[in-house]
Design a protein around this motif. Structure first.
Motif, mmCIF file in Angstrom:
data_model
loop_
_atom_site.group_PDB
_atom_site.id
_atom_site.type_symbol
_atom_site.label_atom_id
_atom_site.label_comp_id
_atom_site.label_asym_id
_atom_site.label_seq_id
_atom_site.Cartn_x
_atom_site.Cartn_y
_atom_site.Cartn_z
ATOM 1 N N ILE A 15 0.853 -1.194 0.000
ATOM 2 C CA ILE A 15 0.000 0.000 0.000
ATOM 3 C C ILE A 15 0.884 1.238 0.000
ATOM 4 O O ILE A 15 1.786 1.373 0.829
ATOM 5 C CB ILE A 15 -0.950 0.007 1.215
ATOM 6 N N ASN A 16 0.611 2.156 -0.924
ATOM 7 C CA ASN A 16 1.350 3.412 -0.976
ATOM 8 C C ASN A 16 0.421 4.520 -1.444
ATOM 9 O O ASN A 16 -0.625 4.250 -2.031
ATOM 10 C CB ASN A 16 2.581 3.276 -1.891
ATOM 11 N N PRO A 17 0.783 5.759 -1.186
ATOM 12 C CA PRO A 17 -0.103 6.889 -1.523
ATOM 13 C C PRO A 17 -0.476 6.969 -2.996
ATOM 14 O O PRO A 17 -1.567 7.408 -3.332
ATOM 15 C CB PRO A 17 0.704 8.117 -1.105
ATOM 16 N N PHE A 20 -3.893 5.577 -4.626
ATOM 17 C CA PHE A 20 -5.194 6.240 -4.512
ATOM 18 C C PHE A 20 -5.430 7.259 -5.617
ATOM 19 O O PHE A 20 -6.501 7.849 -5.693
ATOM 20 C CB PHE A 20 -5.332 6.878 -3.133
ATOM 21 N N GLY A 21 -4.445 7.477 -6.441
ATOM 22 C CA GLY A 21 -4.614 8.379 -7.573
ATOM 23 C C GLY A 21 -5.085 9.762 -7.189
ATOM 24 O O GLY A 21 -5.850 10.383 -7.903
ATOM 25 N N GLY A 22 -4.660 10.247 -6.043
ATOM 26 C CA GLY A 22 -5.050 11.577 -5.603
ATOM 27 C C GLY A 22 -6.422 11.651 -4.969
ATOM 28 O O GLY A 22 -6.915 12.735 -4.673
ATOM 29 N N THR A 23 -7.084 10.512 -4.757
ATOM 30 C CA THR A 23 -8.397 10.504 -4.130
ATOM 31 C C THR A 23 -8.220 10.527 -2.608
ATOM 32 O O THR A 23 -7.900 9.516 -1.998
ATOM 33 C CB THR A 23 -9.207 9.259 -4.557
ATOM 34 N N ARG A 31 -6.363 4.849 5.732
ATOM 35 C CA ARG A 31 -5.659 5.294 6.949
ATOM 36 C C ARG A 31 -6.462 4.928 8.192
ATOM 37 O O ARG A 31 -5.911 4.420 9.175
ATOM 38 C CB ARG A 31 -5.429 6.802 6.871
ATOM 39 N N ALA A 32 -7.762 5.162 8.169
ATOM 40 C CA ALA A 32 -8.623 4.820 9.309
ATOM 41 C C ALA A 32 -8.637 3.312 9.539
ATOM 42 O O ALA A 32 -8.601 2.850 10.687
ATOM 43 C CB ALA A 32 -10.040 5.345 9.076
#
Length: 107
Positions: A15-17, A20-23, A31-32
């Motif tokens: 998992i990496n930022p 999410f394609g900026g979503t 994160r939650a």
């Protein structure tokens, strides 16, 4: 069983930022979920360790509340929302109101 654990670890590590394609909403949802996972996996000792060493200001504030009897008095009174003046009355010895006041950020 060991292979399932390794697969789970690999999936979490993948998992990496950018996934999410900026979503932002999806990123915050993951994160939650990660925080919920930690809450299930951490021992009480590990949580306490986190407060002490990862969030020292929070730990210091909690320790002050314990030391002046605020935590015990507040919970004995049923907890809930209280004014700052009510909170000061709960302390022993009585502390200066400014000790409990939320700091104002600098301009």
């Amino acid at each position: 069983m060991r292979s399932q654990i390794l697969e789970t670890i690999a999936a979490l590590d993948a998992i990496n930022p950018e996934a999410f394609g900026g979503t932002e909403v999806e990123r915050l949802q993951v994160r939650a979920a990660a925080r919920r996972l930690l809450a299930r996996l951490e021992t009480p000792y590990e949580r306490a360790w986190g407060f002490c060493f990862e969030h020292p200001v929070v730990f210091a504030a909690l320790q002050i509340c314990i030391n002046v009897g605020l935590w015990k008095s507040w919970t004995s009174a049923g907890g809930g929302e209280k004014s700052i003046h009510e909170l000061v009355e709960f302390t022993t010895p009585t502390v200066d109101t400014n000790l409990l006041r939320k700091p104002t950020p600098p301009c």
